[in-house]
Design an enzyme around this catalytic site. Sequence first.
Site, PDB file in Angstrom:
ATOM      1  N   ASP A   1      -5.941  -0.219  -2.029  1.00  0.00           N
ATOM      2  CA  ASP A   1      -6.678  -1.043  -2.991  1.00  0.00           C
ATOM      3  C   ASP A   1      -8.024  -1.533  -2.496  1.00  0.00           C
ATOM      4  O   ASP A   1      -8.338  -1.485  -1.305  1.00  0.00           O
ATOM      5  CB  ASP A   1      -5.835  -2.277  -3.336  1.00  0.00           C
ATOM      6  CG  ASP A   1      -5.808  -3.294  -2.184  1.00  0.00           C
ATOM      7  OD1 ASP A   1      -5.558  -2.879  -1.029  1.00  0.00           O
ATOM      8  OD2 ASP A   1      -6.052  -4.485  -2.436  1.00  0.00           O
TER       9      ASP A   1
ATOM     10  N   ASP B   1       0.837   3.604   4.444  1.00  0.00           N
ATOM     11  CA  ASP B   1      -0.281   4.303   3.796  1.00  0.00           C
ATOM     12  C   ASP B   1      -1.424   4.567   4.765  1.00  0.00           C
ATOM     13  O   ASP B   1      -2.044   5.625   4.718  1.00  0.00           O
ATOM     14  CB  ASP B   1      -0.777   3.545   2.553  1.00  0.00           C
ATOM     15  CG  ASP B   1      -1.114   2.094   2.841  1.00  0.00           C
ATOM     16  OD1 ASP B   1      -0.355   1.446   3.586  1.00  0.00           O
ATOM     17  OD2 ASP B   1      -2.122   1.586   2.334  1.00  0.00           O
TER      18      ASP B   1
ATOM     19  N   GLY C   1       0.771  -1.244   0.000  1.00  0.00           N
ATOM     20  CA  GLY C   1       0.000   0.000   0.000  1.00  0.00           C
ATOM     21  C   GLY C   1       0.801   1.292   0.000  1.00  0.00           C
ATOM     22  O   GLY C   1       0.337   2.309  -0.510  1.00  0.00           O
TER      23      GLY C   1
ATOM     24  N   ARG D   1      -5.186   1.026  -6.905  1.00  0.00           N
ATOM     25  CA  ARG D   1      -3.975   1.565  -6.258  1.00  0.00           C
ATOM     26  C   ARG D   1      -3.399   2.729  -7.071  1.00  0.00           C
ATOM     27  O   ARG D   1      -2.705   3.578  -6.540  1.00  0.00           O
ATOM     28  CB  ARG D   1      -2.901   0.475  -6.147  1.00  0.00           C
ATOM     29  CG  ARG D   1      -3.245  -0.673  -5.197  1.00  0.00           C
ATOM     30  CD  ARG D   1      -1.993  -1.487  -4.915  1.00  0.00           C
ATOM     31  NE  ARG D   1      -2.256  -2.781  -4.333  1.00  0.00           N
ATOM     32  CZ  ARG D   1      -2.352  -3.042  -3.032  1.00  0.00           C
ATOM     33  NH1 ARG D   1      -2.232  -2.071  -2.159  1.00  0.00           N
ATOM     34  NH2 ARG D   1      -2.565  -4.259  -2.586  1.00  0.00           N
TER      35      ARG D   1
ATOM     36  N   ASP E   1      -5.131   1.464  10.489  1.00  0.00           N
ATOM     37  CA  ASP E   1      -6.549   1.123  10.608  1.00  0.00           C
ATOM     38  C   ASP E   1      -6.750   0.528  12.015  1.00  0.00           C
ATOM     39  O   ASP E   1      -6.866   1.266  12.991  1.00  0.00           O
ATOM     40  CB  ASP E   1      -6.851   0.142   9.471  1.00  0.00           C
ATOM     41  CG  ASP E   1      -8.316  -0.088   9.226  1.00  0.00           C
ATOM     42  OD1 ASP E   1      -9.133   0.384  10.016  1.00  0.00           O
ATOM     43  OD2 ASP E   1      -8.675  -0.752   8.236  1.00  0.00           O
TER      44      ASP E   1
HETATM   45  C1  PRP Z   1      -3.165  -2.445   4.702  1.00  0.00           C
HETATM   46  C2  PRP Z   1      -2.353  -1.168   4.825  1.00  0.00           C
HETATM   47  C3  PRP Z   1      -1.646  -1.334   6.139  1.00  0.00           C
HETATM   48  C4  PRP Z   1      -2.592  -2.189   6.954  1.00  0.00           C
HETATM   49  C5  PRP Z   1      -3.297  -1.342   7.958  1.00  0.00           C
HETATM   50  O1  PRP Z   1      -2.351  -3.443   4.189  1.00  0.00           O
HETATM   51  O2  PRP Z   1      -1.466  -1.006   3.758  1.00  0.00           O
HETATM   52  O3  PRP Z   1      -0.404  -1.999   6.006  1.00  0.00           O
HETATM   53  O4  PRP Z   1      -3.553  -2.746   6.031  1.00  0.00           O
HETATM   54  O5  PRP Z   1      -4.263  -2.077   8.639  1.00  0.00           O
HETATM   55  P1  PRP Z   1      -4.220  -2.361  10.199  1.00  0.00           P
HETATM   56  O6  PRP Z   1      -3.912  -1.066  10.883  1.00  0.00           O
HETATM   57  O7  PRP Z   1      -5.636  -2.848  10.453  1.00  0.00           O
HETATM   58  O8  PRP Z   1      -3.211  -3.421  10.479  1.00  0.00           O
HETATM   59  P2  PRP Z   1      -2.902  -4.810   3.603  1.00  0.00           P
HETATM   60  O9  PRP Z   1      -2.692  -5.925   4.572  1.00  0.00           O
HETATM   61  O10 PRP Z   1      -4.310  -4.608   3.096  1.00  0.00           O
HETATM   62  O11 PRP Z   1      -1.913  -5.075   2.399  1.00  0.00           O
HETATM   63  P3  PRP Z   1      -1.496  -4.124   1.173  1.00  0.00           P
HETATM   64  O12 PRP Z   1      -0.646  -3.014   1.756  1.00  0.00           O
HETATM   65  O13 PRP Z   1      -0.718  -5.035   0.278  1.00  0.00           O
HETATM   66  O14 PRP Z   1      -2.743  -3.582   0.529  1.00  0.00           O
END
Ligand code: PRP
Length: 186
Positions: free
Chosen positions: A167, A108, A52, A173, A111
């Site tokens: 994404d 990025d 991300g 993305r 959450d």
């Molecule tokens: C997303 C984002 C963060 C994470 C945040 O990654 O890029 O790394 O989730 O979420 P959290 O605070 O609930 O842990 P994801 O696992 O979707 O993978 P990606 O970056 O490849 O999209």
Amino acid sequence: MDKEQCIKDYNKKIKRIIISEEEIKEAIKQAGEKISASYDGRPILLVSILKGSFVFLADICRAISVPCEIGFMCAKSYYEGTVSSGIVRITMDLDRDISKYHVIIIEDIVDTGRTLNDIVKLLKSRNPLSLKVVTLLDKPDRRLVDFKADMALFTIPDFFVIGYGLDCAENYRNLPYIAEYDTEVD
Ligand code: PRP
């Protein structure tokens, strides 16, 4: 399905722009200046958490005017349906010893906070000179663990957001802005 229909279906899920290209650019310029001002002559290592953060990393590294190096890690949160399982896996690790670096994690979005909570613990155990976290987006309403980034460029409500690296099932993305994904439209 023909090409035009595919593009139409793709675009109709983009509900509205939440953060424009211009707003992102300005926030990154300021963040880059702050990071540059913190430089003490010892090397900075920007650690991008893939996938991300790849767009944010590309822009923020060019807003930094002092020597810095780049590293990549890949972390995946595993979901059961739409609910996070709480399991974070490091699927690609850094390629170097970080003990001689001021490490700045470039992310990025924060959450639930689980990904960064785990990564920060792991990297701290490797004794960097210092460790800071810079995130483009922060969604504090979704937090499940006690985690706070050192710098968050934008704080947003609990929308499903896409674009600028983020994404939905690996799509969107490449949008140059942050948008809300329309979960209602089929
Ligand atoms: C997303 C984002 C963060 C994470 C945040 O990654 O890029 O790394 O989730 O979420 P959290 O605070 O609930 O842990 P994801 O696992 O979707 O993978 P990606 O970056 O490849 O999209």
